[in-house]
Enzyme design. Structure first.
Site, short mmCIF file in Angstrom:
data_model
loop_
_atom_site.label_atom_id
_atom_site.label_comp_id
_atom_site.label_asym_id
_atom_site.label_seq_id
_atom_site.Cartn_x
_atom_site.Cartn_y
_atom_site.Cartn_z
CB SER A 129 3.19 3.35 3.75
OG SER A 129 2.38 2.19 3.82
CE1 TYR A 142 0.12 5.72 7.47
CE2 TYR A 142 -0.06 3.93 5.87
CZ TYR A 142 0.66 4.60 6.85
OH TYR A 142 1.91 4.15 7.21
#
Length: 267
Positions: A129, A142
């Site tokens: 990501s 995250y």
């Protein structure tokens, strides 16, 4: 002979888009899901696999190899989101996120390497990501799990290069998928000192996903990587400003970059 591709988390979102696109391009695709029976209408076979349970990883890979005799490309796509003030996220939820986003892909890689060494070829693509390049407020866990996978890939690819096995990262920005509905949200607590800023940031994050790009763009990027003889270490796919934010982090003083992020999230 068509290349055999295994995509973890291939029953929805980015994974499904990649699987559908690669199937149209003539690849022999297998997706995975914890509940494959729910996806009987998929355009490609879905096998049972839970990245947090190593025995299911072993069994899924065995199933694909028995059916096809080889495994050319593995796409580590399965992942989960998590949001919240780090102070208020239960420790077990933090560990659970790393089990899926970090330890899961590592266990999949370990399980496929013997077959790829036997073939003397293979490609492993880890979907990370853009959030993994920076610590984002209320997405810190995250960011950390995806950033850890980025760094491990850098080391891992050097270790397997001698076996003619390639490994790379693909970091997507915001895409219009169901990831927001599937992630763990720490509740916005009435008595929390973070109630206001976390609540507004959560709405902003969800709006980014809703307005995200078509996952087909990720599918085309991954197809291009598969057809690249010597893939790069890192790829980024997303809006220009999302990708440019990584460049800014490299060139700006830390506190200046931090101020940009805080302004963006209105903190």
């Amino acid at each position: 002979m068509s290349k055999v591709v295994l995509i973890t988390g291939g029953s929805s979102g980015i994974g499904k888009s990649v699987g559908d696109y690669l199937t149209l391009q003539g690849f022999m695709v297998f997706g995975t899901s914890r509940s494959p029976e729910k996806h009987a209408s998929s355009n490609f076979p879905i096998v049972r696999l839970d990245v947090t349970k190593p025995e299911t990883i072993t069994e899924a890979i065995k199933t694909v190899i028995v059916k096809t005799g080889r495994l050319d490309v593995v796409i580590n796509n399965a992942g989960v989101g998590i949001t919240g003030p780090i102070e208020e996220i239960p420790e077990q939820e933090i560990k659970s996120n790393f089990e899926t986003n970090f330890f899961g892909p590592i266990n999949v890689i370990k399980a496929v390497l013997p077959q790829m060494r036997k073939q003397k070829s293979g490609l492993i693509i880890n979907v990370t990501s853009i959030a993994g390049y920076m610590g984002l407020p209320y997405r810190g866990i995250y960011s950390a799990s995806k950033g850890a996978l980025e760094l491990v890939t850098e080391a891992f690819r050097m270790e397997v290069k001698a076996f003619n096995i390639h490994m790379t990262n693909v970091a997507p920005g915001d895409f219009a998928t169901n990831i927001a509905s599937g992630r763990y949200h720490a509740p916005v607590l009435d008595g929390s000192p973070y109630k206001g800023p976390y609540g507004s940031t959560l709405k902003l994050m969800d709006s980014h996903v809703d307005a995200g790009k078509d996952p087909l763009e990720m599918a085309k990027a991954i197809h291009k990587i598969i057809n690249t003889a010597n893939p790069k270490v890192h790829y980024k796919v997303g809006e220009f400003m999302q990708k440019f934010s990584i460049v800014l982090k490299r060139i700006l003083p830390d506190k200046v970059y931090e101020k940009l992020l805080m302004n963006h999230y209105k903190l």
